[in-house]
Design a protein around this motif. Structure first.
Motif, PDB file in Angstrom:
ATOM      1  N   ALA A  87      74.926  53.797  68.648  1.00  0.00           N
ATOM      2  CA  ALA A  87      74.638  54.545  67.426  1.00  0.00           C
ATOM      3  C   ALA A  87      73.716  53.747  66.506  1.00  0.00           C
ATOM      4  O   ALA A  87      72.772  54.297  65.932  1.00  0.00           O
ATOM      5  CB  ALA A  87      75.937  54.899  66.706  1.00  0.00           C
ATOM      6  N   MET A  88      73.964  52.450  66.380  1.00  0.00           N
ATOM      7  CA  MET A  88      73.114  51.611  65.529  1.00  0.00           C
ATOM      8  C   MET A  88      71.695  51.531  66.091  1.00  0.00           C
ATOM      9  O   MET A  88      70.715  51.575  65.338  1.00  0.00           O
ATOM     10  CB  MET A  88      73.726  50.219  65.382  1.00  0.00           C
ATOM     11  CG  MET A  88      74.981  50.208  64.546  1.00  0.00           C
ATOM     12  SD  MET A  88      75.781  48.596  64.500  1.00  0.00           S
ATOM     13  CE  MET A  88      74.552  47.623  63.693  1.00  0.00           C
ATOM     14  N   GLY A  89      71.578  51.413  67.415  1.00  0.00           N
ATOM     15  CA  GLY A  89      70.254  51.388  68.039  1.00  0.00           C
ATOM     16  C   GLY A  89      69.503  52.683  67.822  1.00  0.00           C
ATOM     17  O   GLY A  89      68.307  52.684  67.522  1.00  0.00           O
ATOM     18  N   LEU A  90      70.209  53.811  67.973  1.00  0.00           N
ATOM     19  CA  LEU A  90      69.587  55.113  67.752  1.00  0.00           C
ATOM     20  C   LEU A  90      69.127  55.255  66.301  1.00  0.00           C
ATOM     21  O   LEU A  90      68.007  55.716  66.041  1.00  0.00           O
ATOM     22  CB  LEU A  90      70.554  56.229  68.111  1.00  0.00           C
ATOM     23  CG  LEU A  90      70.059  57.648  67.900  1.00  0.00           C
ATOM     24  CD1 LEU A  90      68.844  57.925  68.792  1.00  0.00           C
ATOM     25  CD2 LEU A  90      71.156  58.650  68.183  1.00  0.00           C
ATOM     26  N   LEU A  91      69.970  54.835  65.366  1.00  0.00           N
ATOM     27  CA  LEU A  91      69.584  54.902  63.944  1.00  0.00           C
ATOM     28  C   LEU A  91      68.379  54.019  63.664  1.00  0.00           C
ATOM     29  O   LEU A  91      67.499  54.393  62.884  1.00  0.00           O
ATOM     30  CB  LEU A  91      70.776  54.512  63.061  1.00  0.00           C
ATOM     31  CG  LEU A  91      71.907  55.516  62.999  1.00  0.00           C
ATOM     32  CD1 LEU A  91      73.081  54.933  62.216  1.00  0.00           C
ATOM     33  CD2 LEU A  91      71.442  56.820  62.386  1.00  0.00           C
ATOM     34  N   PHE A  92      68.325  52.857  64.300  1.00  0.00           N
ATOM     35  CA  PHE A  92      67.176  51.965  64.120  1.00  0.00           C
ATOM     36  C   PHE A  92      65.901  52.637  64.620  1.00  0.00           C
ATOM     37  O   PHE A  92      64.870  52.624  63.936  1.00  0.00           O
ATOM     38  CB  PHE A  92      67.412  50.637  64.847  1.00  0.00           C
ATOM     39  CG  PHE A  92      66.226  49.735  64.808  1.00  0.00           C
ATOM     40  CD1 PHE A  92      65.964  48.984  63.662  1.00  0.00           C
ATOM     41  CD2 PHE A  92      65.381  49.622  65.890  1.00  0.00           C
ATOM     42  CE1 PHE A  92      64.853  48.155  63.607  1.00  0.00           C
ATOM     43  CE2 PHE A  92      64.264  48.794  65.846  1.00  0.00           C
ATOM     44  CZ  PHE A  92      64.010  48.045  64.708  1.00  0.00           C
ATOM     45  N   ILE A  93      65.967  53.213  65.817  1.00  0.00           N
ATOM     46  CA  ILE A  93      64.785  53.880  66.386  1.00  0.00           C
ATOM     47  C   ILE A  93      64.345  55.038  65.483  1.00  0.00           C
ATOM     48  O   ILE A  93      63.163  55.190  65.176  1.00  0.00           O
ATOM     49  CB  ILE A  93      65.069  54.378  67.812  1.00  0.00           C
ATOM     50  CG1 ILE A  93      65.304  53.210  68.747  1.00  0.00           C
ATOM     51  CG2 ILE A  93      63.938  55.262  68.320  1.00  0.00           C
ATOM     52  CD1 ILE A  93      64.128  52.290  68.942  1.00  0.00           C
ATOM     53  N   LEU A  94      65.300  55.856  65.063  1.00  0.00           N
ATOM     54  CA  LEU A  94      64.956  56.995  64.208  1.00  0.00           C
ATOM     55  C   LEU A  94      64.427  56.529  62.854  1.00  0.00           C
ATOM     56  O   LEU A  94      63.509  57.149  62.296  1.00  0.00           O
ATOM     57  CB  LEU A  94      66.167  57.899  64.022  1.00  0.00           C
ATOM     58  CG  LEU A  94      66.657  58.633  65.288  1.00  0.00           C
ATOM     59  CD1 LEU A  94      67.941  59.384  64.991  1.00  0.00           C
ATOM     60  CD2 LEU A  94      65.570  59.565  65.816  1.00  0.00           C
ATOM     61  N   GLY A  95      65.012  55.465  62.316  1.00  0.00           N
ATOM     62  CA  GLY A  95      64.578  54.958  61.013  1.00  0.00           C
ATOM     63  C   GLY A  95      63.195  54.329  61.031  1.00  0.00           C
ATOM     64  O   GLY A  95      62.463  54.379  60.049  1.00  0.00           O
ATOM     65  N   THR A  96      62.823  53.716  62.130  1.00  0.00           N
ATOM     66  CA  THR A  96      61.523  53.059  62.214  1.00  0.00           C
ATOM     67  C   THR A  96      60.437  53.961  62.779  1.00  0.00           C
ATOM     68  O   THR A  96      59.274  53.590  62.781  1.00  0.00           O
ATOM     69  CB  THR A  96      61.609  51.786  63.086  1.00  0.00           C
ATOM     70  OG1 THR A  96      62.065  52.147  64.392  1.00  0.00           O
ATOM     71  CG2 THR A  96      62.521  50.768  62.456  1.00  0.00           C
ATOM     72  N   LYS A  97      60.822  55.142  63.247  1.00  0.00           N
ATOM     73  CA  LYS A  97      59.853  56.043  63.853  1.00  0.00           C
ATOM     74  C   LYS A  97      58.919  56.674  62.830  1.00  0.00           C
ATOM     75  O   LYS A  97      57.772  56.955  63.106  1.00  0.00           O
ATOM     76  CB  LYS A  97      60.594  57.139  64.622  1.00  0.00           C
ATOM     77  CG  LYS A  97      59.710  57.958  65.517  1.00  0.00           C
ATOM     78  CD  LYS A  97      60.531  58.894  66.355  1.00  0.00           C
ATOM     79  CE  LYS A  97      59.620  59.689  67.253  1.00  0.00           C
ATOM     80  NZ  LYS A  97      60.365  60.591  68.109  1.00  0.00           N
ATOM     81  N   SER A  98      59.404  56.874  61.619  1.00  0.00           N
ATOM     82  CA  SER A  98      58.572  57.566  60.613  1.00  0.00           C
ATOM     83  C   SER A  98      57.683  56.630  59.848  1.00  0.00           C
ATOM     84  O   SER A  98      57.685  55.485  59.904  1.00  0.00           O
ATOM     85  CB  SER A  98      59.460  58.310  59.630  1.00  0.00           C
ATOM     86  OG  SER A  98      60.378  57.435  59.015  1.00  0.00           O
TER      87      SER A  98
END
Length: 98
Positions: A87-98
């Motif tokens: 979950a933390m990895g997914l949030l990191f990817i989503l947070g840095t994607k924009s």
């Protein structure tokens, strides 16, 4: 690196990390000799890379869920810790994607 059957040392991890980084760097070499790539080959390359990343992610997920160490005194199960990490990895990817 000659450490068969023994626990990895900090040196072993360091050397394997460098081998991994250098190997990753070699992946760019074919692009040095080509001026332009066709979209077909870009797609093929992306598909291969995605397959390798999925396989690596699955391997890490299984290793995390089945982790067992006699010195582990955590009250949180390995499955829950792995789910939190995912979950933390997914949030990191989503947070840095924009």
């Amino acid at each position: 690196l000659g450490n068969k059957g023994l626990d990895p040392t900090i040196h072993t991890v360091f050397y394997y990390g460098w081998i991994s980084a250098i190997s990753t760097g070699f992946g760019v070499l074919p692009l040095c000799f080509v001026r332009e790539m066709k979209e077909y080959w870009i797609g093929v390359s992306n598909a291969i890379a995605a397959g390798m990343m999925c396989a690596a992610s699955y391997s890490l997920f299984v290793e995390g869920c089945t982790f067992h160490d006699d010195n582990d005194d955590s009250t949180i199960s390995p499955v829950i810790r792995t789910a939190i990490g995912c979950a933390m990895g997914l949030l990191f990817i989503l947070g840095t994607k924009s």
